[in-house]
Design an enzyme around this catalytic site. Sequence first.
Site, PDB file in Angstrom:
ATOM      1  N   LYS A   1      34.808 101.179  42.876  1.00  0.00           N
ATOM      2  CA  LYS A   1      35.805 102.255  42.841  1.00  0.00           C
ATOM      3  C   LYS A   1      36.561 102.241  44.165  1.00  0.00           C
ATOM      4  O   LYS A   1      35.977 102.426  45.227  1.00  0.00           O
ATOM      5  CB  LYS A   1      35.143 103.608  42.615  1.00  0.00           C
ATOM      6  CG  LYS A   1      36.139 104.767  42.536  1.00  0.00           C
ATOM      7  CD  LYS A   1      35.417 106.075  42.283  1.00  0.00           C
ATOM      8  CE  LYS A   1      36.381 107.238  42.218  1.00  0.00           C
ATOM      9  NZ  LYS A   1      35.695 108.530  41.959  1.00  0.00           N
TER      10      LYS A   1
ATOM     11  N   ARG B   1      43.545 114.342  40.022  1.00  0.00           N
ATOM     12  CA  ARG B   1      43.144 115.434  40.911  1.00  0.00           C
ATOM     13  C   ARG B   1      43.868 116.717  40.567  1.00  0.00           C
ATOM     14  O   ARG B   1      43.316 117.808  40.697  1.00  0.00           O
ATOM     15  CB  ARG B   1      43.360 115.016  42.366  1.00  0.00           C
ATOM     16  CG  ARG B   1      42.359 113.937  42.802  1.00  0.00           C
ATOM     17  CD  ARG B   1      42.618 113.397  44.188  1.00  0.00           C
ATOM     18  NE  ARG B   1      41.685 112.306  44.505  1.00  0.00           N
ATOM     19  CZ  ARG B   1      41.865 111.416  45.444  1.00  0.00           C
ATOM     20  NH1 ARG B   1      42.955 111.464  46.202  1.00  0.00           N
ATOM     21  NH2 ARG B   1      40.972 110.460  45.652  1.00  0.00           N
TER      22      ARG B   1
ATOM     23  N   LYS C   1      39.159 109.730  51.162  1.00  0.00           N
ATOM     24  CA  LYS C   1      37.851 109.276  50.676  1.00  0.00           C
ATOM     25  C   LYS C   1      37.540 107.844  51.099  1.00  0.00           C
ATOM     26  O   LYS C   1      36.722 107.168  50.487  1.00  0.00           O
ATOM     27  CB  LYS C   1      37.789 109.422  49.152  1.00  0.00           C
ATOM     28  CG  LYS C   1      38.019 110.858  48.677  1.00  0.00           C
ATOM     29  CD  LYS C   1      37.738 111.037  47.194  1.00  0.00           C
ATOM     30  CE  LYS C   1      37.907 112.488  46.790  1.00  0.00           C
ATOM     31  NZ  LYS C   1      37.497 112.752  45.387  1.00  0.00           N
TER      32      LYS C   1
ATOM     33  N   LYS D   1      37.532 100.598  38.962  1.00  0.00           N
ATOM     34  CA  LYS D   1      38.492 101.701  38.967  1.00  0.00           C
ATOM     35  C   LYS D   1      39.321 101.639  40.237  1.00  0.00           C
ATOM     36  O   LYS D   1      38.733 101.548  41.324  1.00  0.00           O
ATOM     37  CB  LYS D   1      37.747 103.043  38.880  1.00  0.00           C
ATOM     38  CG  LYS D   1      38.659 104.269  38.829  1.00  0.00           C
ATOM     39  CD  LYS D   1      37.850 105.545  38.763  1.00  0.00           C
ATOM     40  CE  LYS D   1      38.779 106.757  38.730  1.00  0.00           C
ATOM     41  NZ  LYS D   1      38.028 108.029  38.725  1.00  0.00           N
TER      42      LYS D   1
ATOM     43  N   SER E   1      44.690 107.913  35.838  1.00  0.00           N
ATOM     44  CA  SER E   1      45.770 108.863  35.583  1.00  0.00           C
ATOM     45  C   SER E   1      47.125 108.368  36.060  1.00  0.00           C
ATOM     46  O   SER E   1      48.141 108.575  35.393  1.00  0.00           O
ATOM     47  CB  SER E   1      45.438 110.195  36.244  1.00  0.00           C
ATOM     48  OG  SER E   1      45.251 110.035  37.648  1.00  0.00           O
TER      49      SER E   1
ATOM     50  N   TYR F   1      43.314 107.389  28.684  1.00  0.00           N
ATOM     51  CA  TYR F   1      43.861 108.615  28.111  1.00  0.00           C
ATOM     52  C   TYR F   1      44.665 108.320  26.845  1.00  0.00           C
ATOM     53  O   TYR F   1      44.979 109.239  26.092  1.00  0.00           O
ATOM     54  CB  TYR F   1      44.730 109.316  29.153  1.00  0.00           C
ATOM     55  CG  TYR F   1      43.959 109.642  30.413  1.00  0.00           C
ATOM     56  CD1 TYR F   1      43.062 110.704  30.448  1.00  0.00           C
ATOM     57  CD2 TYR F   1      44.098 108.862  31.563  1.00  0.00           C
ATOM     58  CE1 TYR F   1      42.333 110.988  31.592  1.00  0.00           C
ATOM     59  CE2 TYR F   1      43.370 109.131  32.717  1.00  0.00           C
ATOM     60  CZ  TYR F   1      42.477 110.200  32.726  1.00  0.00           C
ATOM     61  OH  TYR F   1      41.746 110.464  33.857  1.00  0.00           O
TER      62      TYR F   1
END
Length: 332
Positions: free
Chosen positions: A202, A212, A225, A256, A282, A321
Amino acid sequence: MPPVQAPFPHARPRRLRASPARRALVRENTLTVDDLIWPVFVRAGEGIEEPIASMPGMVRRSIDKLTDAAREAEALGIPAICIFPYTDPSLKTADCAEAWNPENLTNRAIRTIKQAAPNIAIMTDVALDPYNINGHDGFVIDGEIRNDETVEALVKMTLAQAEAGADIIGPSDMMDGRIGALRQALESSGYQNVTIMSYSAKYASAYYGPFRDAVGASGALKGDKKTYQMDPGNSDEAMRMIARDLSEGADMVMVKPGQPYLDICHRVKTEFQVPTFAYQVSGEYAMIQAAAQNGWVDGETVMMESLLAFKRAGCDGVLTYFAPAAARILNG
């Protein structure tokens, strides 16, 4: 052995492209409904389907509406959904205790969906960011994201989800040693059949922005992060992370984001020959939707082409999605 081909005109590769039937016969990779996992968002309330502005076509659903969506997914033949909670800001704390509350949104949704759509697998997210007042995947103490304390919390979170009936645990936190700790806890607590799909590679990516927004973490996040998610410039490190998680008990692994990291997907499948998944995140989804809404691309065609690319790269499946829309097309 190099491929053997007769010289032109005896070899005319276009012969195999001349009709839909011939193209179908020689197609090397195929996308099916079985390849799809649908990420969904749950929120408090009843009878709610709340649009997400940065993810056109996606909504946050109350548990009753999410249950209806799960039934729809089951009817379409989608094998699994993955639940992400939109947590009320009043429940976000420094100790993240809501993460392992048996009655939190995710755990209530699991139990309800299990009753309503028993044949669909339920995947969950294991990370503290939906519950953390700091927006991070781990505990923040004196400005540092703490590893070992976070892993202890993730164990409690995982056991609460397993008790609720989760089929697949998805640790997305990228803390060191968490797969071994989670596997040991599941084994010793009688949840031997709960599967772990580890977010093993990731990356610290800018493609997560709309997500988010969807889970209400954008405003909460302090800093970035990059001390626990991977550097986008690294490929060999991803292989080390995959090897580590498999050695600790991961059943499946994930890359990811997805399409910007197809080279990583291909390396994982080639080098490890294990069930390999990618998350079409996303930002990837939003870009396709935005371009389609502006008439810049044929959205349906680009959607299907993007999903097929994951299979060509070696993925066994993809979190997307687009799952319901793609399933309707694939089902004819």
